[in-house]
Design an enzyme around this catalytic site. Structure first.
Site, PDB file in Angstrom:
ATOM      1  N   ASP A  36     -81.973 -44.963  28.769  1.00 53.45           N
ATOM      2  CA  ASP A  36     -82.058 -44.547  27.374  1.00 53.45           C
ATOM      3  C   ASP A  36     -83.500 -44.182  27.043  1.00 53.45           C
ATOM      4  OD1 ASP A  36     -81.407 -44.428  24.459  1.00 53.45           O
ATOM      5  OD2 ASP A  36     -79.594 -45.459  25.109  1.00 53.45           O
ATOM      6  N   HIS A  55     -83.395 -45.620  19.731  1.00 57.18           N
ATOM      7  CA  HIS A  55     -82.044 -45.497  20.278  1.00 57.18           C
ATOM      8  C   HIS A  55     -81.816 -46.481  21.422  1.00 57.18           C
ATOM      9  CE1 HIS A  55     -78.693 -43.511  22.473  1.00 57.18           C
ATOM     10  NE2 HIS A  55     -78.360 -42.995  21.299  1.00 57.18           N
ATOM     11  N   SER A  98     -72.974 -43.323  21.860  1.00 54.48           N
ATOM     12  CA  SER A  98     -74.085 -44.145  22.329  1.00 54.48           C
ATOM     13  C   SER A  98     -73.907 -45.610  21.959  1.00 54.48           C
ATOM     14  CB  SER A  98     -75.406 -43.643  21.727  1.00 54.48           C
ATOM     15  OG  SER A  98     -75.736 -42.379  22.238  1.00 54.48           O
TER      16      SER A  98
END
Length: 630
Positions: A37, A106, A418
């Site tokens: 990520d 994220h 995600s």
């Protein structure tokens, strides 16, 4: 979210006793999850290593030092960190940490969802209050930063991803959680699976259109996105004392004088042109998007236009999109999403009044069976796979709408594939802790065959679409993930990793590409069957391995897809101490002669303790061109 989604999935932490799977797995203790990520924020409370033992001796990874990252940023929770800046230009490097530190947020969010430690008293300004934690709160994390901030979006290079896969295999991870959308990496992920690593990918966020699903290699777990039993109702009171309800994350009341009624105006679509000449300063603006289109562009533009005019609030009427306007987008302004019909009620009120007014109350949090759940999210990418139509995708659905998880030193909401991907990675970590000898294929089978296709009221699970519909395997694969059932599936569809090479030929040219080889891929022993062209009778091979009671008898329960006659031979499977694996054949015969559409069914092996269900997707054809799939 981390304060709700795991309870919704039956992984209760606060109940006495806690979930059996959590107890049996010791909360995923010492299982190593690799997160591919944007990096991680190591100071977050979700990554505390308090109470952890030594790093597992089998770990061979490194703590790569870099900008804003020293050796103390790795601990007994974050046991490894690497970053892969290849391909970034000088300007992009200046906008990113040249280390595993997460500037985007994220990666921190996904890592905490999969394996965040238990953190008490988490909320977003009082909304969604509860205990934040990952699915496997005692698992270890290895961070592979493969995505970086670019001029307009996050950048991801295939070379970085493949290099990270190589390192992760060497380092000794057990699971790879990739909340990224990249289709040219199937060769690298196959190598990881062949080394015994479970690879979990998101299906993408391009729904509800069909054939847009990403990451569809048969050896990975591809995750669709579902909703949980929680909403944030927000009351809007009109000047005629009519109260309507939308949803928002609105929590701020700037001062008492602004907590009451405000002038209400019609803003049309809230484009610059629509607002031209309308005085909106200090007012609540109604925006209505009557036709469906690319919402991602409309919402930010409407917010920007309304905020720039000094508006107090925004009421946005739009078809279901399953994503609330974030508090970051709406700082200093109340942003409420309402259904189209409610929007027209407000518009009717505005048109009937000389001086229309409205009041927006802060949002509240509601959980439980008053909120229909689970449902497939509107944006969740749908099958069938355009690349591998003989492989049914997605495999499974998991929570991924308005997930509250760690970012930086705080906790924020986010939505998408995600968010659903690390939910499955966390479940796999618990299953690996309970069943360390199970293969990747066995773990995948256990998840798919025990999934739920019903909501909390026992009704068929729905999928948000145009219009809303009963969900099918191209929406959710086997169904919504059921962790406790997956720990005891009864039977599994196992695969020798070498078998993938019998069906797929992988070559390295400009990219690593895996194409379907000689044998039809529907003979691969997957926990699903997809037949894109049924023109005459065929037989599909499958085999199941008993992982439940030694002496067991299972009988086939067939739900044939409309237009297809299905027969299973043998219809009864008898297992004992010497017979642990049974092969069987599924015969399919088209009942119609038509250039048809996909229809769906299931094959379930049942006994008094287990129901082992696989989805079926079949399309009858008579010519070499495909019919529409939706």
């Amino acid at each position: 979210m981390t304060t709700r989604s795991w309870d919704f999935l039956g992984m209760n932490l606060d109940h006495q006793p806690p979930s059996k799977l959590l107890q049996r797995s010791k909360y995923g203790e010492d299982v190593i999850i690799g997160i591919f990520d944007t990096g991680i924020w190591p100071e977050s409370r979700s990554f505390s290593d308090e109470g952890y033992g030594p790093v597992p001796s089998r770990w061979k990874g490194v703590c790569q030092l870099g900008q804003g990252w020293n050796s103390t940023n790795c601990n007994r929770k974050i046991i490894g960190a690497r970053y892969y800046p290849a391909g970034l230009d000088k300007a992009d490097k200046a906008n990113n940490y040249m280390s595993a530190r997460d500037i985007n947020g994220h990666g921190t969010h996904t890592a905490s969802t999969a394996a965040g430690a238990v953190v008490e008293g988490v909320s977003l300004h009082g909304l969604a209050a509860g205990v934040a934690r990952g699915g496997a709160p005692r698992a270890r994390l290895a961070v592979y930063k493969v995505a970086f901030e670019g001029p307009k979006k996050v950048q991801l290079a295939s070379a970085a991803l493949l290099a990270a896969l190589d390192d992760a295999i060497h380092d000794g991870v057990d699971i790879l959680s990739l909340s990224v959308q990249y289709n040219d990496n199937s060769f690298g992920s196959l190598h990881a699976v062949q080394k015994g690593i479970t690879v979990v990918y998101g299906a993408g966020n391009s729904g509800p259109r069909p054939q847009v699903i990403s990451n569809t290699a048969p050896w990975v777990i591809t995750v669709a996105t579902s909703k949980i039993d929680r909403s944030f109702p927000t009351a809007i009171t009109l000047g005629n004392n009519q109260t309507i309800v939308g949803q928002s994350l609105y929590y701020m009341i700037t001062n008492e004088s602004k907590s009451g009624f405000q002038p209400l105006v019609q803003g049309g679509s809230c484009s610059i042109e629509a607002l031209n000449g309308t005085e909106i300063n200090g007012k609540i603006v109604l925006c209505i998007k009557e036709t469906f289109g690319p919402t991602a562009d409309i919402l930010p533009d409407a917010i920007t236009n309304v905020k720039s005019g000094g508006a107090f609030g925004l009421i946005f009427a739009i078809y279901t999109i399953d994503k609330l306007l974030s508090t970051e987008d709406c700082v200093g302004m109340a942003c409420v999403i309402v259904d189209i019909d409610i929007g027209f009620q407000v518009a009717t009120y505005i048109g009937s009044q000389g001086s229309p007014i409205a009041k927006i109350a802060p949002a509240s949090t509601i959980t439980g069976n008053r909120v229909p759940a689970p449902r497939v999210a509107f944006f969740s990418s749908r099958g069938p796979s355009a690349k591998y139509p003989t492989v049914l995708k997605p495999d499974i659905a998991a929570p991924g709408v308005n997930i509250l998880a760690a970012t930086g030193d705080g906790y924020v909401f986010d939505s998408g594939a995600s968010m659903s991907t690390p939910h499955v990675a966390g479940v796999v970590a618990l299953l690996k802790a309970v069943h360390p000898d199970w293969s990747h294929a066995a773990l995948k089978s256990a998840i798919v065959t025990t999934a739920s296709t019903k909501d909390e009221h026992g009704m068929p699970m729905l999928a948000e679409a145009l219009p809303r519909k009963v969900a099918d395997p191209f929406d959710y694969g086997g169904g919504n993930i059921n962790p406790n059932a997956a720990a005891d599936p009864g039977l599994v569809y196992d695969i020798d990793p070498r078998d993938y090479s019998k069906f797929f030929a992988c070559t390295i040219q400009k990219y690593a590409i895996c194409n379907i080889s000689i044998s039809p891929a529907y003979h691969l022993n997957l926990p699903s069957i997809a037949i894109p062209e049924l023109r005459g009778p065929i037989k599909v091979q499958r085999a199941v391995t008993n992982v439940g009671e030694v002496d067991a008898v299972y009988r086939a329960d067939i739900q044939s897809p409309p237009g297809v006659r299905i027969k299973v031979d043998p219809p009864t499977l008898v297992f004992n101490a010497t017979t642990k694996v049974h092969a069987f054949k599924v015969s399919m015969t088209p009942l119609w002669k038509v250039q048809g559409d996909y229809t769906f069914g299931s094959l379930t092996w049942r006994n008094e303790h287990h129901s082992v269900r696989i989805p079926l997707a079949v399309r009858i054809t008579i010519q070499d061109f495909y019919a529409d799939v939706a």
